[in-house]
Design a protein around this motif. Structure first.
Motif, PDB file in Angstrom:
ATOM      1  N   TYR A 126       0.813  -1.213   0.000  1.00  0.00           N
ATOM      2  CA  TYR A 126       0.000   0.000   0.000  1.00  0.00           C
ATOM      3  C   TYR A 126       0.851   1.269   0.000  1.00  0.00           C
ATOM      4  O   TYR A 126       0.309   2.373   0.060  1.00  0.00           O
ATOM      5  CB  TYR A 126      -0.934  -0.005   1.207  1.00  0.00           C
ATOM      6  N   LYS A 127       2.146   1.122  -0.064  1.00  0.00           N
ATOM      7  CA  LYS A 127       3.023   2.287  -0.083  1.00  0.00           C
ATOM      8  C   LYS A 127       3.256   2.755  -1.523  1.00  0.00           C
ATOM      9  O   LYS A 127       2.932   2.065  -2.482  1.00  0.00           O
ATOM     10  CB  LYS A 127       4.351   1.954   0.601  1.00  0.00           C
ATOM     11  N   LYS A 128       3.840   3.924  -1.654  1.00  0.00           N
ATOM     12  CA  LYS A 128       4.127   4.475  -2.973  1.00  0.00           C
ATOM     13  C   LYS A 128       5.190   3.625  -3.671  1.00  0.00           C
ATOM     14  O   LYS A 128       5.992   2.958  -3.024  1.00  0.00           O
ATOM     15  CB  LYS A 128       4.605   5.919  -2.853  1.00  0.00           C
ATOM     16  N   THR A 129       5.204   3.708  -4.990  1.00  0.00           N
ATOM     17  CA  THR A 129       6.120   2.870  -5.766  1.00  0.00           C
ATOM     18  C   THR A 129       7.577   3.144  -5.432  1.00  0.00           C
ATOM     19  O   THR A 129       8.396   2.212  -5.392  1.00  0.00           O
ATOM     20  CB  THR A 129       5.889   3.071  -7.277  1.00  0.00           C
ATOM     21  N   ASP A 130       7.935   4.404  -5.179  1.00  0.00           N
ATOM     22  CA  ASP A 130       9.332   4.712  -4.856  1.00  0.00           C
ATOM     23  C   ASP A 130       9.746   4.070  -3.534  1.00  0.00           C
ATOM     24  O   ASP A 130      10.880   3.601  -3.380  1.00  0.00           O
ATOM     25  CB  ASP A 130       9.579   6.223  -4.832  1.00  0.00           C
ATOM     26  N   GLU A 131       8.823   4.007  -2.565  1.00  0.00           N
ATOM     27  CA  GLU A 131       9.118   3.362  -1.289  1.00  0.00           C
ATOM     28  C   GLU A 131       9.249   1.853  -1.458  1.00  0.00           C
ATOM     29  O   GLU A 131      10.123   1.228  -0.846  1.00  0.00           O
ATOM     30  CB  GLU A 131       8.007   3.676  -0.283  1.00  0.00           C
ATOM     31  N   ARG A 132       8.381   1.257  -2.272  1.00  0.00           N
ATOM     32  CA  ARG A 132       8.458  -0.178  -2.526  1.00  0.00           C
ATOM     33  C   ARG A 132       9.743  -0.533  -3.278  1.00  0.00           C
ATOM     34  O   ARG A 132      10.360  -1.561  -3.024  1.00  0.00           O
ATOM     35  CB  ARG A 132       7.234  -0.639  -3.333  1.00  0.00           C
ATOM     36  N   LEU A 133      10.145   0.354  -4.187  1.00  0.00           N
ATOM     37  CA  LEU A 133      11.383   0.144  -4.945  1.00  0.00           C
ATOM     38  C   LEU A 133      12.588   0.140  -4.009  1.00  0.00           C
ATOM     39  O   LEU A 133      13.447  -0.753  -4.079  1.00  0.00           O
ATOM     40  CB  LEU A 133      11.536   1.230  -6.005  1.00  0.00           C
ATOM     41  N   LEU A 134      12.669   1.122  -3.134  1.00  0.00           N
ATOM     42  CA  LEU A 134      13.805   1.212  -2.217  1.00  0.00           C
ATOM     43  C   LEU A 134      13.801   0.040  -1.238  1.00  0.00           C
ATOM     44  O   LEU A 134      14.864  -0.508  -0.916  1.00  0.00           O
ATOM     45  CB  LEU A 134      13.756   2.538  -1.466  1.00  0.00           C
ATOM     46  N   TYR A 135      12.626  -0.371  -0.779  1.00  0.00           N
ATOM     47  CA  TYR A 135      12.516  -1.536   0.109  1.00  0.00           C
ATOM     48  C   TYR A 135      13.035  -2.785  -0.591  1.00  0.00           C
ATOM     49  O   TYR A 135      13.777  -3.584   0.007  1.00  0.00           O
ATOM     50  CB  TYR A 135      11.067  -1.733   0.536  1.00  0.00           C
TER      51      TYR A 135
END
Length: 206
Positions: free
Chosen positions: A142-151
């Motif tokens: 449910y997070k933004k794509t940039d946050e999911r990418l960094l994760y």
């Protein structure tokens, strides 16, 4: 046999190690190889002694979501254990790195649960670990794509124990259910912020 002896969960039971070695089939896979396809039956349980596997759920040929990794010394429970009850798995297992795996027949795996408490503990603890991995995936869904990418990048770095990650923008898009254009734009933004450095088919976390 030496590889199995190095798994901490088995060290207290030389008999279990001996039986695993005698009853398992050892196979090697190159990075990128598909070990288990969706909707396939399998008659064995894998124990990874080298490399890293990744468990994914594919939406189609071009998009999938990475669920969790299986590292050296671990097994992957969910995609394989359903075969005991003739249930196929909707998950896909791929080699993230060159890997070596001991495949233990399902019936032997069930028998060892009764005969060796170390084997049962091994299975249950990894089930709990991978269940928690799945909870993390849900949290980040449910997070933004940039946050999911960094994760995802940080997760890869932690699993491989390297801040240098050999991966393409296309592969990241595949694992994050988005487009390569979006990934390229976000990576460029992260590079400008000093979070990472981009090279050809390689990303370095700073």
């Amino acid at each position: 046999m030496e590889n199995l002896q190095q798994i901490p969960a088995f060290k207290s039971s030389p008999e279990l190690i001996k039986k695993l070695y005698e009853n398992s089939i050892k196979k090697s896979y190159k990075a990128g190889s598909v070990i288990l396809k969706e909707n396939a039956y399998t008659l064995s349980i894998p124990v990874v002694t080298k490399g890293i596997l990744k468990i994914v759920r594919r939406e189609n040929e071009d998009k999938a979501i990475l669920l969790y990794y299986v590292k050296k010394g671990e097994t992957c429970i969910l995609p394989f254990w359903g075969s005991i009850y003739n249930i196929t798995s909707s998950l896909r297992v791929e080699a993230e790195e060159d890997s070596e795996i001991y495949f233990l027949p399902i019936q032997k795996a069930r028998l060892f649960i009764k005969e060796h408490p170390q084997w049962l503990d091994y299975i249950l603890l990894l089930f709990i670990k991978h269940y928690e991995d799945l909870i993390n995936v849900v949290d980040y869904a449910y997070k933004k794509t940039d946050e999911r990418l960094l994760y995802l990048l940080k997760n890869k770095a932690e699993v491989t124990r390297s801040r240098v990650i050999p991966i393409t923008h296309k592969q990241l898009a595949y694992e994050l259910l988005t487009s390569r254009v979006v990934i390229s734009r976000l990576l460029k933004q992260l590079e400008e912020k000093g979070v990472l450095k981009l090279n050809r088919n390689q990303i370095t976390l700073i």
